[in-house]
Design a protein around this motif. Sequence first.
Motif, PDB file in Angstrom:
ATOM      1  N   LEU A  34      34.671  79.581  38.956  1.00  0.00           N
ATOM      2  CA  LEU A  34      35.990  80.113  39.270  1.00  0.00           C
ATOM      3  C   LEU A  34      37.225  79.131  38.541  1.00  0.00           C
ATOM      4  O   LEU A  34      36.703  78.070  38.246  1.00  0.00           O
ATOM      5  N   ALA A  35      37.973  79.807  37.816  1.00  0.00           N
ATOM      6  CA  ALA A  35      38.791  79.036  37.203  1.00  0.00           C
ATOM      7  C   ALA A  35      40.227  79.401  37.842  1.00  0.00           C
ATOM      8  O   ALA A  35      40.816  80.409  37.708  1.00  0.00           O
ATOM      9  N   ILE A  36      40.963  78.430  38.581  1.00  0.00           N
ATOM     10  CA  ILE A  36      42.039  78.604  39.613  1.00  0.00           C
ATOM     11  C   ILE A  36      43.445  78.593  38.528  1.00  0.00           C
ATOM     12  O   ILE A  36      43.694  77.481  37.682  1.00  0.00           O
ATOM     13  N   VAL A  37      43.957  79.835  38.469  1.00  0.00           N
ATOM     14  CA  VAL A  37      45.226  79.802  37.787  1.00  0.00           C
ATOM     15  C   VAL A  37      46.390  79.438  38.560  1.00  0.00           C
ATOM     16  O   VAL A  37      46.584  80.234  39.560  1.00  0.00           O
ATOM     17  N   LYS A  38      47.126  78.445  38.187  1.00  0.00           N
ATOM     18  CA  LYS A  38      48.123  77.842  38.944  1.00  0.00           C
ATOM     19  C   LYS A  38      49.688  78.065  38.284  1.00  0.00           C
ATOM     20  O   LYS A  38      50.567  78.510  38.793  1.00  0.00           O
ATOM     21  N   SER A  39      49.757  78.352  36.956  1.00  0.00           N
ATOM     22  CA  SER A  39      50.961  78.434  36.382  1.00  0.00           C
ATOM     23  C   SER A  39      50.837  79.950  35.682  1.00  0.00           C
ATOM     24  O   SER A  39      50.146  80.417  35.452  1.00  0.00           O
ATOM     25  N   GLU A  60      48.534  74.367  44.961  1.00  0.00           N
ATOM     26  CA  GLU A  60      49.767  74.610  44.285  1.00  0.00           C
ATOM     27  C   GLU A  60      49.665  75.702  43.527  1.00  0.00           C
ATOM     28  O   GLU A  60      48.915  75.471  42.416  1.00  0.00           O
ATOM     29  N   THR A  61      50.309  76.860  43.353  1.00  0.00           N
ATOM     30  CA  THR A  61      50.341  77.940  42.329  1.00  0.00           C
ATOM     31  C   THR A  61      51.977  78.570  42.370  1.00  0.00           C
ATOM     32  O   THR A  61      52.464  78.539  43.200  1.00  0.00           O
ATOM     33  N   GLN A  62      51.881  79.115  41.179  1.00  0.00           N
ATOM     34  CA  GLN A  62      53.283  79.723  40.853  1.00  0.00           C
ATOM     35  C   GLN A  62      53.018  81.443  41.074  1.00  0.00           C
ATOM     36  O   GLN A  62      53.787  82.188  41.050  1.00  0.00           O
TER      37      GLN A  62
END
Length: 199
Positions: A34-39, A60-62
């Motif tokens: 998994l690659a967590i996308v935050k921005s 923390e994620t946008q």
Amino acid sequence: MSSILLFCTAQEAKSLASKISKHVETTEGYDDALAIVKSRGEVSADEKFETQPDANGSLETQWVGASVEEVRDWVLQNQEKLRDNEIADANLIAILDYRSAKDETIRMDYYRDRPGLPFRESGLHPEEGGPPYTEVEILPPKSDVWYSFRIRYQHFHQLVADLTGVTSAEVVFPYYFGRKDEFLDDQGIFDLDKVFDAL
């Protein structure tokens, strides 16, 4: 294997990200799956996505409050950089949404960017003298569209293997794209145990 992008669009689902990450990494060969996308910003050439939520379990994620369409659009806009830098498989994404927080399911969206494959239950292939394929015998039926599956998070490995080419498309595409409704349970969850039993 390439990582699968993970988006969290609901505040309530943040805690599930850690649970899913731990489960995914218990299977050999799925380290950093998994690659967590935050921005929401553009992907840079040297982008590094986190594979685990913060140590305290927070995330923390946008992306909280984003629609599925916004997530999909971002993926398609950044698809070339994601592929070129081998950051992630940009044709399959995981979304933790409001429903995920309630029933611990993941929405998995698959983008088919090329024509489907011809399938026929019986009869000769056109190259062997059979008739041409009809539209309903091409799976997935459309290209340049997204297909969605809601799955239990415990089935993440199987769906990823099936839709990223680990499992032969000739084997699984008829189940995923031709007979999908047969494998939905009463909550509308795509039950991969039933698919496995049918194979």
